[in-house]
Design a protein around this motif. Structure first.
Motif, PDB file in Angstrom:
ATOM      1  N   GLN A 238      -6.622  11.702  -6.485  1.00  0.00           N
ATOM      2  CA  GLN A 238      -7.011  12.827  -7.338  1.00  0.00           C
ATOM      3  C   GLN A 238      -5.966  13.136  -8.401  1.00  0.00           C
ATOM      4  O   GLN A 238      -6.306  13.534  -9.518  1.00  0.00           O
ATOM      5  N   ILE A 239      -4.690  12.939  -8.078  1.00  0.00           N
ATOM      6  CA  ILE A 239      -3.652  13.108  -9.100  1.00  0.00           C
ATOM      7  C   ILE A 239      -3.829  12.046 -10.183  1.00  0.00           C
ATOM      8  O   ILE A 239      -3.616  12.300 -11.369  1.00  0.00           O
ATOM      9  N   GLY A 240      -4.224  10.831  -9.752  1.00  0.00           N
ATOM     10  CA  GLY A 240      -4.532   9.792 -10.730  1.00  0.00           C
ATOM     11  C   GLY A 240      -5.650  10.215 -11.667  1.00  0.00           C
ATOM     12  O   GLY A 240      -5.619   9.927 -12.874  1.00  0.00           O
ATOM     13  N   TYR A 241      -6.656  10.903 -11.117  1.00  0.00           N
ATOM     14  CA  TYR A 241      -7.744  11.455 -11.932  1.00  0.00           C
ATOM     15  C   TYR A 241      -7.187  12.370 -13.013  1.00  0.00           C
ATOM     16  O   TYR A 241      -7.570  12.297 -14.185  1.00  0.00           O
ATOM     17  N   MET A 242      -6.291  13.262 -12.613  1.00  0.00           N
ATOM     18  CA  MET A 242      -5.700  14.204 -13.580  1.00  0.00           C
ATOM     19  C   MET A 242      -4.911  13.460 -14.649  1.00  0.00           C
ATOM     20  O   MET A 242      -4.970  13.814 -15.836  1.00  0.00           O
ATOM     21  N   MET A 243      -4.178  12.433 -14.225  1.00  0.00           N
ATOM     22  CA  MET A 243      -3.368  11.681 -15.176  1.00  0.00           C
ATOM     23  C   MET A 243      -4.233  10.965 -16.204  1.00  0.00           C
ATOM     24  O   MET A 243      -3.969  11.042 -17.412  1.00  0.00           O
ATOM     25  N   PHE A 244      -5.274  10.256 -15.756  1.00  0.00           N
ATOM     26  CA  PHE A 244      -6.057   9.545 -16.760  1.00  0.00           C
ATOM     27  C   PHE A 244      -6.908  10.519 -17.574  1.00  0.00           C
ATOM     28  O   PHE A 244      -7.317  10.208 -18.692  1.00  0.00           O
ATOM     29  N   GLY A 245      -7.147  11.727 -17.026  1.00  0.00           N
ATOM     30  CA  GLY A 245      -7.784  12.765 -17.835  1.00  0.00           C
ATOM     31  C   GLY A 245      -6.927  13.124 -19.042  1.00  0.00           C
ATOM     32  O   GLY A 245      -7.430  13.287 -20.167  1.00  0.00           O
ATOM     33  N   LEU A 246      -5.617  13.231 -18.825  1.00  0.00           N
ATOM     34  CA  LEU A 246      -4.703  13.469 -19.946  1.00  0.00           C
ATOM     35  C   LEU A 246      -4.646  12.252 -20.865  1.00  0.00           C
ATOM     36  O   LEU A 246      -4.564  12.388 -22.091  1.00  0.00           O
ATOM     37  N   GLY A 247      -4.697  11.068 -20.263  1.00  0.00           N
ATOM     38  CA  GLY A 247      -4.583   9.847 -21.051  1.00  0.00           C
ATOM     39  C   GLY A 247      -5.743   9.610 -21.995  1.00  0.00           C
ATOM     40  O   GLY A 247      -5.580   8.967 -23.035  1.00  0.00           O
ATOM     41  N   VAL A 248      -6.931  10.111 -21.654  1.00  0.00           N
ATOM     42  CA  VAL A 248      -8.106   9.909 -22.515  1.00  0.00           C
ATOM     43  C   VAL A 248      -8.324  11.080 -23.458  1.00  0.00           C
ATOM     44  O   VAL A 248      -9.333  11.143 -24.160  1.00  0.00           O
ATOM     45  N   SER A 249      -7.383  12.004 -23.483  1.00  0.00           N
ATOM     46  CA  SER A 249      -7.561  13.219 -24.281  1.00  0.00           C
ATOM     47  C   SER A 249      -6.883  13.099 -25.636  1.00  0.00           C
ATOM     48  O   SER A 249      -5.929  12.343 -25.825  1.00  0.00           O
ATOM     49  N   GLY A 250      -7.402  13.884 -26.559  1.00  0.00           N
ATOM     50  CA  GLY A 250      -6.738  14.102 -27.827  1.00  0.00           C
ATOM     51  C   GLY A 250      -6.175  15.508 -27.839  1.00  0.00           C
ATOM     52  O   GLY A 250      -6.105  16.176 -26.808  1.00  0.00           O
ATOM     53  N   TYR A 251      -5.792  15.965 -29.034  1.00  0.00           N
ATOM     54  CA  TYR A 251      -5.174  17.289 -29.111  1.00  0.00           C
ATOM     55  C   TYR A 251      -5.998  18.296 -29.888  1.00  0.00           C
ATOM     56  O   TYR A 251      -5.781  19.485 -29.792  1.00  0.00           O
ATOM     57  N   TRP A 252      -6.958  17.808 -30.656  1.00  0.00           N
ATOM     58  CA  TRP A 252      -7.694  18.706 -31.532  1.00  0.00           C
ATOM     59  C   TRP A 252      -9.178  18.699 -31.177  1.00  0.00           C
ATOM     60  O   TRP A 252      -9.766  17.666 -30.871  1.00  0.00           O
TER      61      TRP A 252
END
Length: 646
Positions: free
Chosen positions: A336-350
């Motif tokens: 589940q922590i991996g889920y959170m990490m790749f959630g950040l990895g596929v995100s942009g900022y705007w």
């Protein structure tokens, strides 16, 4: 301007409890639990008030972003006019959210432990360590600069070491504590190196200053950091990747995950606090804190994405083969922590691209509730059965009805079944992954199905699988039965939090920058729920009732199953590298060189000095006749030289 300086009390209270229970706890053992729980209740109330004041009474800025407020700031060390270390309190959306998460879970663990740890000889010491950990984690999340975070980061590691190794007479607990400490220290070395590089180029340790300077594409500081290169990557890329190594170590990302399953040797409430809801999300929080900078460097964000996605799938596969209920939950946490990490990895900022960031923070919040519930529910089962093995359980639904219900709710939540909280946060992450990278989305979807399978494998193995008449076969005459009231209250509270937290309009409160409008994608939601449902159905067929099918499937898979059961031999690989390569090929020759060359050279110098001293010490014998003889000999020699020269 609203005054948030009272948040300092959220740190001071657990620190005071740590000191009091640590120094004077033995005099009032039974009162330590009450004092620790009362202190954490006060800290939690202050955190809730801060959240109410910030999110409800506060207002967004002109750009729709929640403001960043420095409640306190005091210079501690001044290195140069531009570089100094300051201690302070930062109040923004993710720090306030983390205050609520840490104090809530910590309060539940404190209350739960009153009964769970009752009769423990070192009861006050246990509560002292809990308070130290809570203080450390709270200090980490409100840090105003990266070096302040690093100091609390290390303090979290120390307090975790103390809690994991609490049963210090148990060799496996001592080994687990040392393993956790050593692995995370190696990772923290990378974190420190990243801090030094980032602070060198940004000329600051302050989070706001670093983010401001690195967000300026045309600024001289950003251009210098992004143009300086080493091995094909910019200095800024290296800095962010090294910082991520520190986060990966604390959050047990592959290949630094090996410490977390062994850390289950600590008391079960400790597992709920440290290794489910707080310490292991520190790495996620670190990336989120510096996310504006990560969003500028796609290469660094790709590292976060791929490591997170692989870890999530890798740990989920291993969890399917484990038989110790705490280890199943440990690998579930890694996944589940991996889920959170790749959630950040596929995100942009705007704008809409920030969905991954919001989903990751949302999943951090919901996961804290249902994973703490799972660990505390497992603790109640262990409290009754006196065993961690799934084979010793089964049929407990009638003997432990409350635990059965709350555990089922948590399993449905982590499986992503609506309307439980995990569905909403997972759906956002998967949607962001679908929009960014289809491969990562596919890995996330497969992981969701596997997660539902191993969680209901665990649930059925504990509460079903056997006839009710055979339930509790390992519970002895001294069994406590269903959990006492101080253990039931946290279970009920966390169950309610799991039920309602998914309906919080999280995207209104925690976003990367501006206000995020989230659209519900029905096809993607159906796919996510279907993946979870498939996993549950398969687990129901195999584990609801006694069956030989699981053993037959394991035998059919053969070496594949054995590899997963042995955790793909990662631990053995580390042992081979350390013992055969590092110890034998590096350490042993270095020890020989030190012992024979370095020590030998020192011994040779000592021997020469000693022999020379033996020869010349007769000149200082203390005998007057000897001194007279040498005097006349010198005088004669000097006379001969003078005559010869003249």
């Amino acid at each position: 301007m609203v005054n948030y300086s009272y948040i300092a009390l959220v740190l001071i209270i657990p620190l005071a409890v740590f000191i009091i229970t640590g120094l004077f706890g033995k005099r009032f053992q039974s009162f330590s639990g009450i004092l620790g729980t009362a202190g954490m209740l006060a800290a939690a109330c202050l955190s809730y008030y801060a959240a109410y004041q910030y999110f409800i009474l506060g207002s967004r800025g002109a750009d729709c972003a929640w403001p960043t407020i420095i409640a306190l700031k005091q210079t501690w060390l001044q290195f140069s006019p531009n570089l100094r270390i300051e201690m302070g309190i930062m109040v923004d959306s993710i720090s306030v959210m983390m205050l609520v998460v840490v104090t809530t879970v910590s309060l539940m663990v404190h209350l739960y432990s009153i009964s769970y740890m009752h009769g423990e000889e070192r009861f006050s010491t246990y509560y002292s360590f809990l308070s130290l950990f809570s203080f450390s984690m709270l200090g980490l999340v409100i840090s105003t600069n990266i070096f302040q975070m690093y100091m609390f980061w290390e303090l979290v590691g120390v307090s975790s070491f103390l809690l994991v190794g609490f049963y210090f007479t148990k060799p496996s607990a001592v080994a687990a504590a040392k393993k956790a400490f050593i692995v995370t220290r190696f990772a923290d070395l990378g974190f420190l190196a990243g801090i030094l590089i980032l602070s060198f180029y940004s000329e600051s340790l302050d989070f706001q200053t670093i983010i401001h300077r690195m967000m300026d594409y045309n600024g001289s500081i950003f251009l210098a950091a992004n143009s300086a290169s080493f091995m094909g990557a910019s200095a800024l890329t290296w800095a962010l990747c090294l910082i991520f190594i520190g986060g990966a170590g604390k959050s047990a990302m592959f290949p630094l995950h090996i410490w977390l399953p062994d850390a289950m040797e600590g008391p079960t409430p400790v597992s709920a606090l440290i290794h489910a809801a707080t310490m292991v999300v520190a790495g996620v929080f670190l990336v989120a804190r510096l996310f504006p900078v990560y969003s500028q460097i796609p290469a660094a964000l790709d590292v976060v994405m791929y490591v997170g996605a692989f870890t999530s799938l890798f740990a989920a596969i291993i969890a399917c083969t484990q038989t110790d209920i705490k280890r199943v939950l440990a690998y579930s946490t890694i996944s589940q922590i991996g889920y959170m990490m790749f959630g950040l990895g596929v995100s942009g900022y705007w704008g809409d691209k920030a969905l991954g960031f919001s989903g990751s923070m949302f999943h951090l919040f919901t996961h804290a509730m249902f994973k703490a519930l799972l660990f505390l529910g497992a603790g109640a089962v262990i409290h009754f059965i006196h065993s961690n093995e799934m084979g010793d359980m089964g049929g407990l639904r009638k003997k432990m009805p409350l635990t059965n219900i709350v555990f089922l709710v948590a399993c449905l939540a982590i499986s992503g079944i609506p309307p439980f909280s995990g569905f909403f946060s997972k759906e956002e992450i998967l949607t962001a992954a679908f929009n960014h990278n289809k491969l990562i989305y596919a890995m996330g979807l497969v992981t969701a199905a596997i997660t539902a399978f191993y969680m209901f494998r665990l649930y059925f193995s504990i509460f079903w699988n056997k006839p009710a008449s055979e339930a509790g076969g390992h519970a002895d005459a001294h069994s406590h039965g269903e959990a006492p009231v101080t253990m039931k209250i946290p279970l009920v509270f966390l169950c309610l939090a799991t039920l309602v937290s998914g309906f919080i309009p999280f995207n209104e409160f925690v976003t990367a920058f501006d206000k995020l409008e989230v659209e519900f994608h029905l096809p993607l939601a159906i796919a996510a729920v279907s993946a979870g449902a498939i996993g549950i159905i398969i687990a129901t067929i195999l584990y609801l009732k006694p069956s030989t099918m699981p053993d037959k499937i394991a035998a059919t898979l053969g070496s594949i199953y054995q590899s997963a059961h042995r955790k793909f031999y990662v631990d053995e690989l580390y042992l081979f590298i350390t013992q055969k390569v590092v110890f034998n090929l590096i350490s042993a020759p270095a020890a020989w060189f030190d012992r024979n060359v370095v020590d030998g050279m020192m011994n040779l110098i000592a021997d020469v000095t000693e022999n020379f001293s033996d020869e010349v010490k007769t000149f200082q014998s203390g005998k007057i006749s000897g001194y007279v003889m040498w005097f006349f000999a010198g005088a004669i020699l000097l006379s001969i030289l003078i005559v010869y020269v003249l």
